[in-house]
Design an enzyme around this catalytic site. Structure first.
Site, PDB file in Angstrom:
ATOM      1  N   ASP A   1       0.777  -0.666   0.051  1.00 58.30           N
ATOM      2  CA  ASP A   1       0.380  -0.135   0.032  1.00 58.30           C
ATOM      3  C   ASP A   1       1.304   1.351   0.442  1.00 58.30           C
ATOM      4  O   ASP A   1       2.172   1.091   0.220  1.00 58.30           O
ATOM      5  CB  ASP A   1      -0.780  -0.436   1.415  1.00 58.30           C
ATOM      6  CG  ASP A   1      -1.818   1.387   1.311  1.00 58.30           C
ATOM      7  OD1 ASP A   1      -2.570   1.201   0.825  1.00 58.30           O
ATOM      8  OD2 ASP A   1      -2.140   1.741   2.319  1.00 58.30           O
TER       9      ASP A   1
ATOM     10  N   ASP B   1      -0.285   5.054   0.338  1.00 57.99           N
ATOM     11  CA  ASP B   1      -0.591   6.337   2.119  1.00 57.99           C
ATOM     12  C   ASP B   1      -0.360   5.935   3.206  1.00 57.99           C
ATOM     13  O   ASP B   1      -1.161   4.778   4.119  1.00 57.99           O
ATOM     14  CB  ASP B   1      -1.983   6.791   1.909  1.00 57.99           C
ATOM     15  CG  ASP B   1      -2.161   7.637   0.260  1.00 57.99           C
ATOM     16  OD1 ASP B   1      -1.393   7.790  -0.025  1.00 57.99           O
ATOM     17  OD2 ASP B   1      -3.228   7.652  -0.145  1.00 57.99           O
TER      18      ASP B   1
ATOM     19  N   ASP C   1      -9.730  26.039   0.425  1.00 55.96           N
ATOM     20  CA  ASP C   1      -9.387  24.270  -0.871  1.00 55.96           C
ATOM     21  C   ASP C   1      -8.168  24.092   0.139  1.00 55.96           C
ATOM     22  O   ASP C   1      -8.222  22.711   0.202  1.00 55.96           O
ATOM     23  CB  ASP C   1      -9.341  24.235  -2.440  1.00 55.96           C
ATOM     24  CG  ASP C   1     -11.072  25.165  -2.945  1.00 55.96           C
ATOM     25  OD1 ASP C   1     -11.882  24.586  -2.617  1.00 55.96           O
ATOM     26  OD2 ASP C   1     -10.546  25.911  -3.635  1.00 55.96           O
TER      27      ASP C   1
ATOM     28  N   ARG D   1      -8.234  17.077 -19.172  1.00 55.06           N
ATOM     29  CA  ARG D   1      -6.758  17.540 -18.870  1.00 55.06           C
ATOM     30  C   ARG D   1      -5.932  16.082 -19.175  1.00 55.06           C
ATOM     31  O   ARG D   1      -5.644  14.977 -19.845  1.00 55.06           O
ATOM     32  CB  ARG D   1      -6.456  17.829 -17.552  1.00 55.06           C
ATOM     33  CG  ARG D   1      -5.679  18.678 -16.789  1.00 55.06           C
ATOM     34  CD  ARG D   1      -5.487  19.795 -17.067  1.00 55.06           C
ATOM     35  NE  ARG D   1      -4.951  20.518 -16.567  1.00 55.06           N
ATOM     36  CZ  ARG D   1      -4.395  22.326 -16.259  1.00 55.06           C
ATOM     37  NH1 ARG D   1      -6.103  22.569 -16.515  1.00 55.06           N
ATOM     38  NH2 ARG D   1      -4.297  22.640 -15.455  1.00 55.06           N
TER      39      ARG D   1
ATOM     40  N   THR E   1      -3.142   0.894  -4.761  1.00 59.19           N
ATOM     41  CA  THR E   1      -3.289   1.493  -4.349  1.00 59.19           C
ATOM     42  C   THR E   1      -4.109   2.084  -5.136  1.00 59.19           C
ATOM     43  O   THR E   1      -4.526   1.738  -6.657  1.00 59.19           O
ATOM     44  CB  THR E   1      -2.252   2.600  -4.393  1.00 59.19           C
ATOM     45  OG1 THR E   1      -2.534   4.047  -4.142  1.00 59.19           O
ATOM     46  CG2 THR E   1      -1.310   3.001  -5.581  1.00 59.19           C
ATOM     47  N   ALA E   2      -5.665   2.761  -4.382  1.00 61.06           N
ATOM     48  CA  ALA E   2      -6.205   4.297  -5.045  1.00 61.06           C
ATOM     49  C   ALA E   2      -5.486   5.919  -6.618  1.00 61.06           C
ATOM     50  O   ALA E   2      -6.338   5.737  -6.701  1.00 61.06           O
ATOM     51  CB  ALA E   2      -7.518   4.602  -4.063  1.00 61.06           C
TER      52      ALA E   2
ATOM     53  N   LYS F   1      -8.359  -4.388  -3.811  1.00 61.78           N
ATOM     54  CA  LYS F   1      -6.639  -4.487  -4.224  1.00 61.78           C
ATOM     55  C   LYS F   1      -7.125  -5.753  -4.589  1.00 61.78           C
ATOM     56  O   LYS F   1      -5.358  -5.799  -5.002  1.00 61.78           O
ATOM     57  CB  LYS F   1      -6.629  -3.433  -3.047  1.00 61.78           C
ATOM     58  CG  LYS F   1      -6.784  -1.924  -2.921  1.00 61.78           C
ATOM     59  CD  LYS F   1      -5.104  -1.417  -2.074  1.00 61.78           C
ATOM     60  CE  LYS F   1      -5.554   0.053  -1.682  1.00 61.78           C
ATOM     61  NZ  LYS F   1      -4.407   0.302  -0.076  1.00 61.78           N
TER      62      LYS F   1
ATOM     63  N   ASP G   1      -1.205  -0.321   6.242  1.00 65.28           N
ATOM     64  CA  ASP G   1      -1.357   0.367   7.525  1.00 65.28           C
ATOM     65  C   ASP G   1      -2.823   0.292   7.635  1.00 65.28           C
ATOM     66  O   ASP G   1      -2.953   0.715   9.395  1.00 65.28           O
ATOM     67  CB  ASP G   1      -0.898   2.008   7.264  1.00 65.28           C
ATOM     68  CG  ASP G   1      -1.827   2.739   6.719  1.00 65.28           C
ATOM     69  OD1 ASP G   1      -3.214   3.286   7.294  1.00 65.28           O
ATOM     70  OD2 ASP G   1      -2.161   2.511   4.771  1.00 65.28           O
TER      71      ASP G   1
ATOM     72  N   ASN H   1      -9.176  -0.926   6.259  1.00 68.79           N
ATOM     73  CA  ASN H   1      -9.866  -1.127   5.110  1.00 68.79           C
ATOM     74  C   ASN H   1      -8.635  -2.120   3.882  1.00 68.79           C
ATOM     75  O   ASN H   1      -9.348  -2.726   2.717  1.00 68.79           O
ATOM     76  CB  ASN H   1      -9.884   0.167   4.278  1.00 68.79           C
ATOM     77  CG  ASN H   1     -11.321   1.193   5.092  1.00 68.79           C
ATOM     78  OD1 ASN H   1     -11.892   0.825   5.293  1.00 68.79           O
ATOM     79  ND2 ASN H   1      -9.898   2.118   4.778  1.00 68.79           N
TER      80      ASN H   1
END
Length: 293
Positions: free
Chosen positions: A44, A46, A72, A108, A151-152, A196, A219, A222
């Protein structure tokens, strides 16, 4: 508004797309020495590979480039601070931030987002890499095992950080791209939670991996489906729920948070061209620019 729950078909589509994209990108890299064909390690990103959430570092970098305003950035910053202090992600919040952002990246170019990601990695993320986690990944490489990020984060950007850390490649969220630009839609859905695990299973089937001999590092509770899929699960900087499960199941637990030193990892000695970003936060920036125009 809460993010709608993904159905099984959507999860499978996201997983298959991630596996295909990961192998396609990895095939374009410089050839590597032969690997053990049946084993691999999956990390993973993050709070496992880096301290905090990559999407918020990317948002700060975009703010410095006047992509959106201070309000923001404050919102992103508060969410990131909560994530860092609690050591636990809010799955609905993470999905909402990423999925909502995708609606605004339409038009983009992928190359532009990757370019900003490379710059922002050097400026803000390289020093957040956990040297302990990076050392674990290197041990797997030295043992002749492939190492993948899971990862997402969008796969195009996740692949950059994998390259910069000299890893095999990355499984990430696949966004629909047409003529080199984002359409603002996902292929399947976010690579998060069960998706995942299914992406790793799809990759294993294509690559002939024996999952009972593979490792996974995370970590977050999820990622329990991913950790439960392999023969060697390891909790890295675990949130409270994952830490309890790891103790119950006698999984190894490693914590690099308190001992982490600011070490810039994955930066060429001669130049500051860098790697990945937290992804489609750029979409939020696009929307703010359009709205304020």
């Amino acid at each position: 508004m809460r993010v709608r729950r993904k159905g099984a078909a959507e999860i499978r589509q996201a997983a298959e797309a991630a596996a295909i994209a990961a192998l396609k990108v990895a095939a374009q890299e410089v050839p590597r020495p032969p690997f053990d064909e049946s084993t691999a390690a999956f990390f993973d990103v993050d709070n496992t590979v880096m301290a905090g959430a990559s999407i918020f570092y990317f948002a700060r970098g975009l703010a410095a480039r006047d992509f959106f305003d201070s309000r923001d950035l404050l919102r992103f910053g508060l969410a990131h601070l909560t994530y860092r202090l609690r050591g636990q992600e809010n799955s609905d919040g993470i999905q909402d931030a990423r999925e909502t952002a995708l609606a605004f990246v339409a038009g983009r170019s992928v190359a532009e987002i990757v370019r900003y990601g490379e710059e922002i990695y050097d400026e803000r993320m390289a020093e957040q890499i956990y040297s302990g986690t990076h050392a674990l990944a290197q041990q797997h490489l030295d043992a002749g095992q492939r190492v993948w990020l899971v990862t997402a984060t969008p796969v195009e950007l996740a692949s950059v950080i994998a390259r910069r850390l000299s890893l095999t490649g990355a499984l990430g969220t696949v966004s629909e791209v047409r003529d080199g630009s984002y359409t603002g839609r996902l292929v399947g859905g976010l690579l998060h939670g069960q998706a995942k695990a299914e992406a790793v299973a799809a990759l294993a089937e294509r690559e002939g991996l024996d999952l009972s001999r593979c490792w996974a590092y995370s970590d977050s509770i999820n990622d329990l489906p991913l950790l439960s899929l392999v023969g060697h699960p390891v909790a890295i900087n675990p949130d409270p729920d994952l830490k309890a499960i790891a103790r119950e199941r006698d999984w190894p637990v490693k914590d690099f948070r308190t001992a982490r030193k600011a070490v810039r990892i994955g930066i060429p000695a001669a130049a500051g061209a860098g790697a990945l970003a937290g992804g489609v936060a750029a979409g939020m920036a696009l929307r703010r620019r359009v709205v304020s125009a």
